[in-house]
Design a protein around this motif. Structure first.
Motif, mmCIF file in Angstrom:
data_model
loop_
_atom_site.group_PDB
_atom_site.id
_atom_site.type_symbol
_atom_site.label_atom_id
_atom_site.label_comp_id
_atom_site.label_asym_id
_atom_site.label_seq_id
_atom_site.Cartn_x
_atom_site.Cartn_y
_atom_site.Cartn_z
ATOM 1 N N SER A 73 0.858 -1.180 0.000
ATOM 2 C CA SER A 73 0.000 0.000 0.000
ATOM 3 C C SER A 73 0.895 1.231 0.000
ATOM 4 N N PHE A 74 0.662 2.126 -0.955
ATOM 5 C CA PHE A 74 1.446 3.357 -1.070
ATOM 6 C C PHE A 74 0.522 4.557 -0.923
ATOM 7 N N ILE A 75 0.778 5.394 0.057
ATOM 8 C CA ILE A 75 0.016 6.623 0.270
ATOM 9 C C ILE A 75 0.925 7.772 -0.170
ATOM 10 N N SER A 76 0.513 8.511 -1.209
ATOM 11 C CA SER A 76 1.421 9.495 -1.802
ATOM 12 C C SER A 76 1.462 10.830 -1.065
ATOM 13 N N ASN A 77 0.426 11.177 -0.321
ATOM 14 C CA ASN A 77 0.446 12.503 0.309
ATOM 15 C C ASN A 77 1.323 12.554 1.564
ATOM 16 N N ASN A 78 1.622 11.393 2.175
ATOM 17 C CA ASN A 78 2.526 11.397 3.334
ATOM 18 C C ASN A 78 3.681 10.408 3.192
ATOM 19 N N ASN A 79 3.782 9.778 2.034
ATOM 20 C CA ASN A 79 4.862 8.841 1.724
ATOM 21 C C ASN A 79 4.983 7.705 2.729
ATOM 22 N N LYS A 80 3.866 7.239 3.204
ATOM 23 C CA LYS A 80 3.846 6.079 4.097
ATOM 24 C C LYS A 80 3.117 4.952 3.399
ATOM 25 N N GLY A 81 3.080 3.816 4.043
ATOM 26 C CA GLY A 81 2.381 2.680 3.488
ATOM 27 C C GLY A 81 2.630 1.441 4.313
ATOM 28 N N ASN A 82 2.369 0.304 3.691
ATOM 29 C CA ASN A 82 2.519 -0.972 4.375
ATOM 30 C C ASN A 82 2.838 -2.039 3.333
ATOM 31 N N MET A 83 3.565 -3.062 3.762
ATOM 32 C CA MET A 83 3.810 -4.215 2.898
ATOM 33 C C MET A 83 3.626 -5.474 3.727
ATOM 34 N N ALA A 84 3.137 -6.534 3.075
ATOM 35 C CA ALA A 84 2.896 -7.789 3.787
ATOM 36 C C ALA A 84 3.233 -8.975 2.885
ATOM 37 N N LEU A 85 4.071 -9.879 3.403
ATOM 38 C CA LEU A 85 4.372 -11.132 2.718
ATOM 39 C C LEU A 85 3.342 -12.146 3.169
ATOM 40 N N THR A 86 2.682 -12.786 2.213
ATOM 41 C CA THR A 86 1.590 -13.696 2.548
ATOM 42 C C THR A 86 1.717 -15.076 1.917
ATOM 43 N N SER A 87 2.856 -15.373 1.300
ATOM 44 C CA SER A 87 3.033 -16.658 0.636
ATOM 45 C C SER A 87 2.929 -17.794 1.653
ATOM 46 N N PRO A 88 2.083 -18.807 1.389
ATOM 47 C CA PRO A 88 1.918 -19.904 2.346
ATOM 48 C C PRO A 88 3.189 -20.721 2.569
ATOM 49 N N SER A 89 4.108 -20.713 1.610
ATOM 50 C CA SER A 89 5.335 -21.504 1.748
ATOM 51 C C SER A 89 6.475 -20.721 2.408
ATOM 52 N N CYS A 90 6.191 -19.496 2.859
ATOM 53 C CA CYS A 90 7.217 -18.655 3.479
ATOM 54 C C CYS A 90 6.694 -18.097 4.802
ATOM 55 N N THR A 91 7.599 -17.605 5.617
ATOM 56 C CA THR A 91 7.214 -16.975 6.867
ATOM 57 C C THR A 91 6.499 -15.667 6.558
ATOM 58 N N SER A 92 5.327 -15.471 7.169
ATOM 59 C CA SER A 92 4.588 -14.234 6.915
ATOM 60 C C SER A 92 5.299 -13.072 7.598
ATOM 61 N N PHE A 93 5.115 -11.889 7.014
ATOM 62 C CA PHE A 93 5.771 -10.687 7.527
ATOM 63 C C PHE A 93 4.941 -9.492 7.107
ATOM 64 N N SER A 94 4.811 -8.528 7.994
ATOM 65 C CA SER A 94 4.102 -7.296 7.689
ATOM 66 C C SER A 94 4.840 -6.147 8.350
ATOM 67 N N SER A 95 4.893 -5.014 7.670
ATOM 68 C CA SER A 95 5.627 -3.876 8.217
ATOM 69 C C SER A 95 5.136 -2.568 7.610
#
Length: 165
Positions: free
Chosen positions: A78-100
């Protein structure tokens, strides 16, 4: 002799490669001169649909010092352009999940600047991040291109994004 050289080359390709951009200082790259039109073009929610690079059958790439590049396929951004923030999340079932949470921008040289934050961490305290080239921006897709060093040669790693529905 040829066999031993070939075996050495193949063995070198099995070692994990790390992004060359992982040590980029973000202090000097977060200038006030930003590419606002491109930032606005990629605002919103995206899915990373593919990761490609030469030798992907033999080489593992540790993307963003987090996980194997293939674990990023299907990740949501997720990219928010007016404040340059966002979020990313790894969701692949064969990998360790991660969100930040992330902080990002695109400078006037077309470089995507990314900081991945730990929970509760302020972006200004994070001194290093990732510099990637932005390419192929359309209404429904774009690419981020990173560089890796493979046997002394710089190769491109292309992350393909599609707009989420």
């Amino acid at each position: 002799m040829k066999k031993s050289i070939l075996i050495c080359m193949i063995a070198a390709m099995f070692f994990a490669c790390k992004s060359a951009s992982s040590t980029a200082s973000t202090d000097t790259t977060l200038s006030k001169k930003l590419d606002r039109p491109t930032q606005v073009a990629i605002k919103g929610n995206w899915v990373l649909t593919n990761v490609t690079y030469p030798g992907s059958d033999y080489i593992k790439v540790n993307s963003f010092d987090l996980a194997d590049s293939k674990c990023f396929i299907g990740s949501t951004w997720s990219f928010i352009s007016n404040n340059n923030k966002g979020n990313m999340a790894l969701t692949s079932p064969s990998c360790t999940s991660f969100s930040s949470p992330i902080v990002w921008s695109i400078n006037n040289q077309g470089m995507f600047i990314l900081k991945i934050l730990d929970a509760g961490e302020k972006a200004k305290k994070v001194r290093e991040g990732y510099l990637l080239k932005v390419a192929g921006v359309t209404e429904s897709s774009f690419q981020l291109i990173d560089n890796i060093n493979v046997g002394g040669q710089v190769k491109d790693v292309t992350y393909q994004f599609q707009r989420a529905n």
